[in-house]
Design an enzyme around this catalytic site. Sequence first.
Site, short mmCIF file in Angstrom:
data_model
loop_
_atom_site.label_atom_id
_atom_site.label_comp_id
_atom_site.label_asym_id
_atom_site.label_seq_id
_atom_site.Cartn_x
_atom_site.Cartn_y
_atom_site.Cartn_z
CB CYS A 210 -10.62 -2.55 0.36
SG CYS A 210 -10.09 -1.87 -1.22
CD GLU B 131 -5.27 -5.94 -1.12
OE1 GLU B 131 -4.71 -4.81 -1.09
OE2 GLU B 131 -6.03 -6.33 -0.24
CG ASN C 74 -0.36 -0.14 2.53
OD1 ASN C 74 0.67 -0.77 2.69
ND2 ASN C 74 -1.00 0.43 3.54
CB ILE C 75 1.76 3.65 -2.31
CG1 ILE C 75 2.63 2.43 -2.67
CG2 ILE C 75 2.57 4.95 -2.41
CD1 ILE C 75 3.07 2.38 -4.13
CB CYS D 89 -8.54 -4.56 -3.78
SG CYS D 89 -7.38 -3.22 -3.43
N1 THU Z 1 -5.27 -1.31 2.39
C1 THU Z 1 -4.71 -2.16 1.50
O1 THU Z 1 -3.56 -1.99 1.07
N2 THU Z 1 -5.46 -3.22 1.08
C2 THU Z 1 -6.72 -3.46 1.50
O2 THU Z 1 -7.38 -4.34 0.96
C3 THU Z 1 -7.27 -2.71 2.63
C4 THU Z 1 -6.61 -1.42 2.91
C5 THU Z 1 -4.47 -0.15 2.85
C6 THU Z 1 -4.97 1.17 2.37
C7 THU Z 1 -4.42 2.08 3.45
O3 THU Z 1 -3.09 2.43 3.11
C8 THU Z 1 -4.39 1.23 4.69
O4 THU Z 1 -4.48 -0.11 4.25
C9 THU Z 1 -5.52 1.53 5.67
O5 THU Z 1 -6.75 1.51 5.04
#
Ligand code: THU
Length: 141
Positions: A91, A62, A49-50, A94
Amino acid sequence: MSEKLTNEMREQLIEAAKQARQWAYAPYSHYQVGAAVLTVSGRLYDGINIENAAYPATICAERVAIYKAVSEGERQFLALAVVTDNGGTPCGICRQALAEFGLETIILVADGTGEIKLETSLADLLPLAFRADKLDKIEKV
Ligand code: THU
């Protein structure tokens, strides 16, 4: 548990997602996410995640993983693993992004130790998915 995925593939995916997670850029939520996707052709792509100071510009691990794969010509995904501290599931955005490329993709959800908490399919995670067949133009380039 799908028979299409071997234990070796499971380990490979979880390990890649776990390793990638260290590069997560999450200074706002502090929720670090690592992902990895295995293509039908046997290639592995990871993602993290970025986050961004303008919060909506954030992208999930993802999507980074599958977009890296798609940008290299891959469109068929056998399985995707996601690793978080507490076994968070992908989420909704995704799930939708993955659905574009098939509902059969196996989804592995693991915690920070790499223990698999859930093994399911995208079809189960996103019932009644909205897909290209509902659009007039379904030709894909
Ligand atoms: N996040 C993800 O990378 N994948 C998910 O499926 C759920 C959320 C990240 C987004 C954000 O950077 C952090 O988790 C909190 O929501």
